[in-house]
Scaffold this motif. Structure first.
Motif, PDB file in Angstrom:
ATOM      1  N   GLU A 216       0.830  -1.199   0.000  1.00  0.00           N
ATOM      2  CA  GLU A 216       0.000   0.000   0.000  1.00  0.00           C
ATOM      3  C   GLU A 216       0.872   1.258   0.000  1.00  0.00           C
ATOM      4  O   GLU A 216       0.556   2.251  -0.667  1.00  0.00           O
ATOM      5  N   TRP A 221      -1.915  -1.237  -5.344  1.00  0.00           N
ATOM      6  CA  TRP A 221      -3.196  -1.522  -4.694  1.00  0.00           C
ATOM      7  C   TRP A 221      -3.604  -2.989  -4.783  1.00  0.00           C
ATOM      8  O   TRP A 221      -4.117  -3.549  -3.807  1.00  0.00           O
ATOM      9  N   ASP A 222      -3.414  -3.601  -5.936  1.00  0.00           N
ATOM     10  CA  ASP A 222      -3.899  -4.974  -6.076  1.00  0.00           C
ATOM     11  C   ASP A 222      -3.061  -5.950  -5.256  1.00  0.00           C
ATOM     12  O   ASP A 222      -3.595  -6.861  -4.622  1.00  0.00           O
ATOM     13  N   ARG A 225      -4.137  -5.507  -1.775  1.00  0.00           N
ATOM     14  CA  ARG A 225      -5.435  -6.167  -1.550  1.00  0.00           C
ATOM     15  C   ARG A 225      -5.268  -7.671  -1.366  1.00  0.00           C
ATOM     16  O   ARG A 225      -5.859  -8.271  -0.464  1.00  0.00           O
ATOM     17  N   TYR A 228      -3.704  -8.264   2.176  1.00  0.00           N
ATOM     18  CA  TYR A 228      -4.674  -8.011   3.248  1.00  0.00           C
ATOM     19  C   TYR A 228      -5.752  -9.095   3.271  1.00  0.00           C
ATOM     20  O   TYR A 228      -6.162  -9.565   4.344  1.00  0.00           O
ATOM     21  N   GLN A 229      -6.223  -9.483   2.083  1.00  0.00           N
ATOM     22  CA  GLN A 229      -7.279 -10.497   2.030  1.00  0.00           C
ATOM     23  C   GLN A 229      -6.759 -11.847   2.515  1.00  0.00           C
ATOM     24  O   GLN A 229      -7.460 -12.583   3.221  1.00  0.00           O
ATOM     25  N   THR A 257      -8.687  -4.659   3.243  1.00  0.00           N
ATOM     26  CA  THR A 257      -8.941  -5.323   1.962  1.00  0.00           C
ATOM     27  C   THR A 257      -9.931  -4.509   1.133  1.00  0.00           C
ATOM     28  O   THR A 257      -9.710  -4.254  -0.066  1.00  0.00           O
ATOM     29  N   MET A 260      -8.470  -1.290  -0.332  1.00  0.00           N
ATOM     30  CA  MET A 260      -7.657  -1.500  -1.528  1.00  0.00           C
ATOM     31  C   MET A 260      -8.540  -1.787  -2.744  1.00  0.00           C
ATOM     32  O   MET A 260      -8.205  -1.394  -3.874  1.00  0.00           O
ATOM     33  N   MET A 261      -9.657  -2.459  -2.540  1.00  0.00           N
ATOM     34  CA  MET A 261     -10.602  -2.670  -3.640  1.00  0.00           C
ATOM     35  C   MET A 261     -11.141  -1.332  -4.143  1.00  0.00           C
ATOM     36  O   MET A 261     -11.273  -1.111  -5.358  1.00  0.00           O
ATOM     37  N   TRP A 267     -14.447  -3.295  -8.230  1.00  0.00           N
ATOM     38  CA  TRP A 267     -14.883  -4.302  -7.260  1.00  0.00           C
ATOM     39  C   TRP A 267     -16.255  -3.948  -6.655  1.00  0.00           C
ATOM     40  O   TRP A 267     -16.574  -4.383  -5.557  1.00  0.00           O
TER      41      TRP A 267
END
Length: 584
Positions: A216, A221-222, A225, A228-229, A257, A260-261, A267
């Motif tokens: 981050e 970002w992806d 994500r 974090y996920q 998460t 970031m989406m 998303w």
């Protein structure tokens, strides 16, 4: 042969005097007092870079350099520790024989699985803070990339570990199989009350969470994500229960998460679904706050020290009339220490199942059942001929022999409250990780193997001692034989080494803020040594900033320990660990 064996015994005895225990405490006290340089000097008097403790030398000093802000030197030390860990992965046959004949502290300390992961954790933080301090844009970007490299190396280690140990999903599926349920039932009847599958270190949710923070920071970002996920799912599937982390951290990981989406875009429906499934009202409010914020404050609060392994002693002897081997724990020390030792003995070794009780009753009546409560009794009847042929019965008679294994005292509450104040607004810190639980879980998994190895080691040493002393001195020299057995007993050691400068717990809080100046106060209320400890900091946040405050919190040193350090500094040396203290 007898002469060489006696020399080996004496050598092991003298080697055992240089222990890891009491001298290390002085180094830890200096660390707790906020003097990492003096702590490093104290460590260097106990562990050397060319000894069997060499990996500890680099890991302990690596953390101390991190605490003193010398992040570059910290990484150099931790890089060396990582190389040693890889070199020591396979134990040589000669080293295994040395351990069998003497004590495990003479062998190289190889590090534990969770310790290997935290080498990369600290290296990531070091690069992160070096990047934050860098003045040039290119240097800053290169250092952030290095932090991400460590995060990926950490992820690769966890992937390899997951392939070897299975995932939390695999463990859940195994738990639900009918055969496994039946097996578990009989294990409990037979006295094994510990579900080992729930303790295996197979993943690290917090490590993935930190990776998300690093991605981050770089606006990836992806990748953020995904990390974090992965952390959120691991916390949910079993990691939170394994280390004693509550629902608050699970919610925090899902919140990040979703953020970031939102930043990555695309998303929409997933965000709406996750917001209502994974977030409570407070977290949904916090998510809205992020939309109105310019910057973010991240608190990583490293709390206290990981617990220290202790030594639990047994007396092992045989009862030929019953054809049994008996292990009696020596519950020495203070009332609390005695209670802790008994609790570990009962949990790991005592016969607790109904089948055990019936067997004990059948082989000696109620008296044998009662004595089993404070002893571990092993029926050797079917193998008694082997026991006699190997001379084990002779080696274990006349008072038996001493056996030592490592154990941990129970984890006791570290702090009753932990918070950060931001310009007067109070935020509660959330537990994200417990290295204390990792350490104890790993020791529980190794406890029975430690005992079996210790039993074999001390039986072997004493069997050889009886054989060689009788052949050289004659069977009538019982007094000398007893003296040699007493000397051998002093070489019985448990391997209590571990990476002690690691924190016991890691707490997290993330706060969306507008750009501006902020006065911060981090407050921990410790249970032991009673009292409130605080740290202050001022920060200036600019638009787009993610400011990370990593702080290590310790309870205050007791007056006695403070006086010991003052005296040591005045004399220019620590208290020495002598012969008498080693025997305790």
């Amino acid at each position: 042969m007898p002469r060489n064996f006696l020399i080996l015994i004496v050598f092991a005895f003298l080697s055992g005097c240089a222990t890891y225990g009491n001298d290390i405490q002085t180094a830890l006290d200096y660390t707790q007092a906020g003097e990492p340089s003096k702590a490093a000097d104290a460590f260097k008097k106990v562990i050397q870079p060319d000894s069997s403790d060499r990996i500890l030398y680099y890991m302990e000093l690596g953390v101390l350099k991190h605490l003193s802000g010398d992040y570059e030197r910290s990484n150099q030390l931790l890089e060396q520790a990582e190389r040693i860990y890889e070199e020591l992965y396979t134990q040589s046959v000669s080293e295994a024989l040395l351990v069998a004949m003497t004590n495990p502290t003479l062998a190289d300390y190889k590090g534990q699985v969770f310790e290997d992961v935290y080498i990369n954790y600290y290296k990531s933080l070091n690069y992160f803070f070096l990047a934050s301090q860098a003045s040039g844009r290119i240097a800053r970007a290169d250092l952030f990339d290095s932090a991400l490299v460590e995060a990926r190396r950490l992820d690769n280690k966890l992937t390899k570990l997951r392939s070897e140990q299975g995932s939390f999903d695999d463990a859940k599926e195994k738990e639900e199989e009918t055969f496994t349920q039946i097996l578990s039932l009989f294990e409990k009847f037979l006295g094994n009350y510990i579900d080992q599958e729930k303790l295996v270190f197979r993943e690290n949710a917090y490590a993935h969470y930190l990776s998300g923070l690093l991605y981050e920071q770089q606006k990836e970002w992806d990748d953020a994500r995904i990390s974090y996920q992965k952390a959120a799912e691991l916390y949910e599937k079993g990691y939170a229960d394994q280390v004693g982390v509550g629902d608050d951290m699970i919610g925090q990981a899902w919140l990040d998460t979703i953020r970031m989406m939102q930043k990555a875009g695309g998303w929409g429906s997933s965000i709406k679904k996750l917001k209502w499934e994974k977030l409570d009202d407070d977290l949904r409010d916090k998510l809205r706050d992020y939309r109105n914020s310019d910057a973010e404050l991240v608190i990583l609060n490293h709390l206290d020290f990981i617990p220290q392994k202790r030594e639990l002693d047994f007396v092992m002897y045989v009862e030929p009339s019953r054809k049994e081997m008996v292990l009696t724990p020596l519950l020495t020390g203070s009332a609390q220490q005695s209670q802790d030792k008994y609790a570990w003995f009962w949990m790991m070794y005592a016969d607790k199942g109904i089948f055990d009780v019936v067997e004990r009753y059948s082989n000696g009546g109620l008296d044998n059942v009662v004595r089993t409560i404070i002893n571990k009794r092993v029926i050797l009847g079917p193998a008694w001929d082997v026991v006699e042929s190997l001379g084990i019965d002779s080696a274990l008679k006349d008072g038996g022999v001493r056996v030592a294994v490592p154990y941990y005292p129970p984890i006791r509450e570290i702090s009753s409250s932990n918070s950060v104040s931001v310009n007067g607004s109070e935020y509660t810190l959330v537990k994200a990780e417990s290295l204390a639980r990792h350490a104890i879980n790993e020791q529980v998994l190794n406890a029975r193997t430690d005992l079996y190895m210790a039993l074999a080691r001390e039986t072997l040493k004493n069997t050889l001692l009886v054989e060689t002393s009788q052949s050289a001195l004659g069977e009538s020299n019982k007094l000398l034989e007893f003296g040699l057995k007493a000397l051998t007993a002093t070489t019985a050691r448990a391997d209590t080494r571990t990476w002690l400068t690691l924190p016991a717990e890691i707490l997290v809080q993330r706060i969306p803020l507008e750009e501006g100046e902020y006065d911060l106060r981090l407050t921990n209320t410790f249970v032991k040594s009673g009292g409130l400890v605080s740290a202050d900091k001022q920060v200036v946040l600019k638009k787009g900033d993610i400011h990370v405050w990593r702080h290590r919190s310790f309870p205050q040193l007791s007056a006695a320990k403070q006086q010991t350090l003052v005296k040591a500094a005045a004399e220019g040396q620590k208290e020495s660990t002598g012969f008498s203290s080693w025997l305790k």
